[in-house]
Design an enzyme around this catalytic site. Structure first.
Site, PDB file in Angstrom:
ATOM      1  N   CYS A 263      34.077  70.203  48.753  1.00  0.00           N
ATOM      2  CA  CYS A 263      34.237  71.308  47.805  1.00  0.00           C
ATOM      3  C   CYS A 263      34.960  70.802  46.568  1.00  0.00           C
ATOM      4  CB  CYS A 263      35.016  72.489  48.364  1.00  0.00           C
ATOM      5  SG  CYS A 263      34.204  73.299  49.731  1.00  0.00           S
TER       6      CYS A 263
ATOM      7  N   ARG B  15      31.545  65.930  45.931  1.00  0.00           N
ATOM      8  CA  ARG B  15      32.457  66.529  46.901  1.00  0.00           C
ATOM      9  C   ARG B  15      31.759  67.530  47.823  1.00  0.00           C
ATOM     10  NH1 ARG B  15      37.735  65.687  45.556  1.00  0.00           N
ATOM     11  NH2 ARG B  15      38.381  67.417  46.876  1.00  0.00           N
TER      12      ARG B  15
ATOM     13  N   TRP C  98      30.969  72.496  50.108  1.00  0.00           N
ATOM     14  CA  TRP C  98      30.574  71.804  51.337  1.00  0.00           C
ATOM     15  C   TRP C  98      31.006  72.750  52.435  1.00  0.00           C
ATOM     16  CZ3 TRP C  98      32.755  69.758  55.822  1.00  0.00           C
ATOM     17  CH2 TRP C  98      31.983  68.803  56.503  1.00  0.00           C
TER      18      TRP C  98
ATOM     19  N   ASN D 268      39.102  75.184  47.953  1.00  0.00           N
ATOM     20  CA  ASN D 268      38.757  73.977  48.696  1.00  0.00           C
ATOM     21  C   ASN D 268      39.789  73.858  49.822  1.00  0.00           C
ATOM     22  OD1 ASN D 268      39.342  70.474  47.895  1.00  0.00           O
ATOM     23  ND2 ASN D 268      38.173  71.340  49.558  1.00  0.00           N
ATOM     24  N   GLY D 269      39.316  73.885  51.068  1.00  0.00           N
ATOM     25  CA  GLY D 269      40.253  73.796  52.183  1.00  0.00           C
ATOM     26  C   GLY D 269      39.849  74.781  53.271  1.00  0.00           C
TER      27      GLY D 269
ATOM     28  N   GLU E  32      29.536  48.597  59.436  1.00  0.00           N
ATOM     29  CA  GLU E  32      29.419  49.137  58.081  1.00  0.00           C
ATOM     30  C   GLU E  32      27.955  49.167  57.632  1.00  0.00           C
ATOM     31  OE1 GLU E  32      31.172  50.846  56.277  1.00  0.00           O
ATOM     32  OE2 GLU E  32      30.417  50.609  54.240  1.00  0.00           O
TER      33      GLU E  32
ATOM     34  N   LYS F  99      26.084  52.599  56.497  1.00  0.00           N
ATOM     35  CA  LYS F  99      25.370  52.793  55.222  1.00  0.00           C
ATOM     36  C   LYS F  99      23.960  53.262  55.490  1.00  0.00           C
ATOM     37  CE  LYS F  99      28.018  52.905  53.189  1.00  0.00           C
ATOM     38  NZ  LYS F  99      29.343  52.919  53.285  1.00  0.00           N
TER      39      LYS F  99
ATOM     40  N   GLU G 276      23.919  56.892  56.695  1.00  0.00           N
ATOM     41  CA  GLU G 276      24.343  57.848  55.673  1.00  0.00           C
ATOM     42  C   GLU G 276      23.227  58.179  54.690  1.00  0.00           C
ATOM     43  OE1 GLU G 276      29.062  57.335  54.790  1.00  0.00           O
ATOM     44  OE2 GLU G 276      27.792  55.696  54.151  1.00  0.00           O
TER      45      GLU G 276
ATOM     46  N   HIS H  62      24.755  43.502  77.189  1.00  0.00           N
ATOM     47  CA  HIS H  62      25.452  44.435  78.087  1.00  0.00           C
ATOM     48  C   HIS H  62      24.901  45.857  77.957  1.00  0.00           C
ATOM     49  CE1 HIS H  62      28.192  41.266  79.140  1.00  0.00           C
ATOM     50  NE2 HIS H  62      28.509  41.080  77.869  1.00  0.00           N
TER      51      HIS H  62
ATOM     52  N   LYS I  52      31.857  63.138  49.790  1.00  0.00           N
ATOM     53  CA  LYS I  52      32.580  61.886  49.621  1.00  0.00           C
ATOM     54  C   LYS I  52      34.037  62.006  50.034  1.00  0.00           C
ATOM     55  CE  LYS I  52      32.988  57.933  46.702  1.00  0.00           C
ATOM     56  NZ  LYS I  52      32.383  57.101  47.747  1.00  0.00           N
TER      57      LYS I  52
HETATM   58  C1  G6P Z   1      33.798  60.359  54.239  1.00  0.00           C
HETATM   59  C2  G6P Z   1      32.758  59.629  53.420  1.00  0.00           C
HETATM   60  C3  G6P Z   1      32.771  58.144  53.779  1.00  0.00           C
HETATM   61  C4  G6P Z   1      34.175  57.593  53.599  1.00  0.00           C
HETATM   62  C5  G6P Z   1      35.196  58.362  54.420  1.00  0.00           C
HETATM   63  C6  G6P Z   1      36.618  57.938  54.116  1.00  0.00           C
HETATM   64  O1  G6P Z   1      33.419  60.393  55.559  1.00  0.00           O
HETATM   65  O2  G6P Z   1      31.467  60.182  53.641  1.00  0.00           O
HETATM   66  O3  G6P Z   1      31.880  57.467  52.923  1.00  0.00           O
HETATM   67  O4  G6P Z   1      34.179  56.251  53.969  1.00  0.00           O
HETATM   68  O5  G6P Z   1      35.091  59.749  54.104  1.00  0.00           O
HETATM   69  O6  G6P Z   1      36.905  58.216  52.779  1.00  0.00           O
HETATM   70  P1  G6P Z   1      38.184  57.666  52.044  1.00  0.00           P
HETATM   71  O7  G6P Z   1      38.170  58.332  50.691  1.00  0.00           O
HETATM   72  O8  G6P Z   1      39.362  58.073  52.864  1.00  0.00           O
HETATM   73  O9  G6P Z   1      38.042  56.194  51.945  1.00  0.00           O
END
Ligand code: G6P
Length: 623
Positions: free
Chosen positions: A2, A27, A74, A100-101, A495, A499, A502, A518, A618
């Site tokens: 948000c 956001r 969001w 937001n919250g 990672e 990616k 996502e 395993h 994000k």
């Molecule tokens: C969310 C995002 C990720 C990010 C994570 C941590 O889940 O979608 O891409 O890595 O938050 O975010 P930060 O701002 O704490 O690095």
């Protein structure tokens, strides 16, 4: 998670609010809305969908007026519908609130309001309950007031009284049709910044929303409430105390948050890595002492030497950087290091020895889970440091010190350049702590050389983008992907898979290569490629065994390798991505980039919305 933007000034508010929302779309992008007051009349437009849908709505039915609030959502409470989109209104319809919250006790507050006869709720949201509560308190206190100064004071008092009843988190902005050129903001747990302009002022979840209009900002603290007018603002706490708030200069400009020649922010940010990696170590390497200088840690040499254990915590990509950090710090400094999901750390009783040092890793510096863990760690009296990108973010301000990434704004929802910057900083931390212990000057200078070589090596890796694009096209119809790596590159497998998930929405998993046998090997089949991160290092031959095991079961293999690895894999792997040679401790910074590019190109090939993938946001400021 948000985004909110508010404006009070002399210009038309609608274009400024919409422009700000576009910059905050990272956001959340489930729905959006705007409410503006014009000569005592509050008008609103809101709808589910992106800011573009809201802009179309506003273009069809324009809004006039020079103060108002806006929101991009969001969803947390309530489905994604037009009714649940913010702003929300009080029972009179004159007060508009964006939030937001999460208001955790909204049901109890709502029941109270209903018992008092207020049944006029139009949405399923927690936010609307807060709007009704503030509106009720204001109406009760202001029934006969005509004086505009008194109205402002009473609206402010109503906000304070309502927030005193709230359990939960909020960054809010609100306006009232009867109170001209006046806006109130408040925060607890969710970020809120005041932009200070000339004859105009702003509120926003993040400075990027307002940096095109002003670079003077006041970062609000938890429990701050701010009354905002065109030419002044007044901040006080929920308890009624006035605090000391400095106006800071925003580090970046509106130019820095443009896509430029790139079709997506994600690609731009991947290609910025030679610079962002350079900026993460700029001024922090001492060639003479073969160590790193990290003054922001606020620790004396004796304190550095006395650290007996390190805990690294974060979420998502930041957590994966922490996993590389665990290998790095243990290798370079020989300090027992553990990585914790921030949310798990916070709620479990991790045994902590007194000499433990804690790092909270977060690009945004606002992730609620990481912030909660930081507070828990500090509450218990542990020195807790931040590794953040956003300057003056909550985690940066609440920690005992830390290291900024200086990566510049990262707008693509999938984190890229922040990851490499975090790994660079963790290498610097390993180097510093190592040099306070047993790491020799020769070993220290080898690490420095490896770090300094990175920007040019990253340029070389970026040149592989077209090759990786061709691989992405070839494998666009796969049913999923497996990622494998060992040691420093095990976290890169995690990672790479993250990616991929996502932004392509394909099923993807990352594992240590040896785990293959395993259980995971049961998944191997011709439509599920395995990506092996297998540079020419001490564990290459072990990786080779695992690659052969997949090959024997007809699984396609995409190998990232270097040096002799290219020759050894040329008759085994279906695709080889050849990387420059580098010491194993810095290799993750080179191996992650092809995986960022692979996810990017595959997502584009599949027609995904790369910068705004479905269901994600994000900066996750709720738990
Ligand atoms: C969310 C995002 C990720 C990010 C994570 C941590 O889940 O979608 O891409 O890595 O938050 O975010 P930060 O701002 O704490 O690095």
């Amino acid at each position: 998670m948000c985004g909110i933007v508010g404006y009070v000034g002399r210009a038309e508010a609608a274009p400024i609010l919409l422009d700000g929302l576009r910059r905050l779309e990272y956001r959340g992008y489930d729905s959006a809305g705007v409410a503006i007051v014009d000569r005592g009349h509050l008008a609103t437009r809101k709808c589910s969908g992106r800011i573009a849908a809201l802009a179309t709505l506003v273009a069809k039915r324009p809004l006039s007026g020079s103060f108002g609030v806006s929101h991009t959502r969001w969803a947390t409470h309530g489905k994604v519908t037009d009714e649940n989109a913010h702003p929300h209104f009080d029972a009179s319809g004159k007060l508009a609130l964006v939030h937001n919250g999460v208001i955790e006790n909204y049901q109890a507050l709502r029941d109270d309001l209903v018992r008092g006869g207020d049944t006029n709720f139009r949405s399923e949201t927690d936010t609307e309950v807060l709007a009704h509560l503030i509106g009720k308190l204001y109406d009760e206190s202001c029934a006969s007031t005509v004086d505009v100064h008194q109205k402002k004071a009473r609206l402010f008092a109503a906000v304070r009284a309502a927030l005193q009843q709230v359990i939960g988190t909020y960054g809010i902005a609100l306006v009232h049709a009867d109170v001209p050129d006046f806006m109130i903001g408040a925060r607890r747990g969710s970020p809120l910044v005041l932009g200070v302009g000339k004859d105009e002022n702003f509120l926003a979840s993040d400075v990027s929303a307002i940096v095109a209009y002003t670079r003077d900002a006041v970062y609000l603290n938890d429990f701050d409430i701010v009354a905002v007018e065109r030419d002044k603002f007044e901040i006080s706490s929920l308890a009624g105390e006035s605090g000391d708030h400095q106006v800071s200069k925003v580090e970046f400009t509106a130019e820095d948050i443009k896509k430029g020649v790139y079709p997506h922010y994600m690609l731009k940010e991947i290609f910025e890595q030679p610079d962002s990696v350079r900026d993460a170590m700029r001024g922090r390497l001492s060639l003479e002492e073969c160590t790193a200088k990290l003054g922001g840690l606020n620790m004396t040499p004796a304190q550095l030497r006395d650290v007996g254990r390190i805990v690294l915590m974060g979420c998502g990509t930041a957590l994966h950087a922490g996993r590389v950090g665990e290998y790095l710090i243990e290798r370079l400094a020989n300090i027992p290091t553990e990585v914790e999901f921030a949310h798990e750390f916070r709620h479990r009783n991790t045994p902590m020895t007194p000499e433990t040092l804690v790092f909270a890793i977060s690009q945004s510096g606002e992730t609620a889970d990481t912030l909660g863990a930081l507070r828990e760690s500090r509450r218990k009296g542990f020195r807790t440091l931040g590794i953040c990108n956003n300057v003056a973010s909550t985690i940066a301000r609440e920690s005992d010190g830390g290291v900024y990434m200086h990566a510049g704004p990262e707008i693509g929802v999938a984190a890229t350049k922040s990851f490499s910057s975090q790994v660079v900083i963790l290498t610097l931390i390993g180097l510093l702590f190592g040099r306070m212990r047993n790491l020799s000057t020769a070993e220290g200078s080898r690490v420095i050389e490896a770090l300094e070589a990175l920007p040019e090596q990253i340029e070389i890796v970026l040149k592989l983008s077209d090759q990786i694009k061709a691989i992405a096209k070839k494998y666009a119809d796969v049913n999923g992907l497996l990622f494998f790596g060992r040691q420093f590159n095990f976290p890169i497998a995690l990672e790479g898979a993250l990616k991929m998930k996502e932004i392509t929405y394909l099923f993807a998993e990352g594992h240590p290569s040896a785990e293959l046998k395993h259980g995971i090997i049961a998944l191997v089949r011709p439509d599920l490629p395995s990506i092996f991160i297998a540079p020419d290092d001490a564990v290459f031959s072990k990786n080779l065994n695992n690659i052969e095991q997949v090959k024997a079961r007809k699984g396609p293999i995409i190998a990232l390798t270097s040096g002799n690895g290219v020759n050894q894999l040329k008759n085994i792997a279906n695709e080889i991505i050849s990387l420059p040679a580098a010491p194993d401790c810095v290799m993750p910074i080179l191996t992650v980039i092809p995986l960022q590019l692979l996810a990017y190109h595959l997502a584009v090939e599949l027609g995904r919305d790369v910068d705004k993938p479905r269901n994600l946001a994000k900066s996750v400021t709720v738990e």
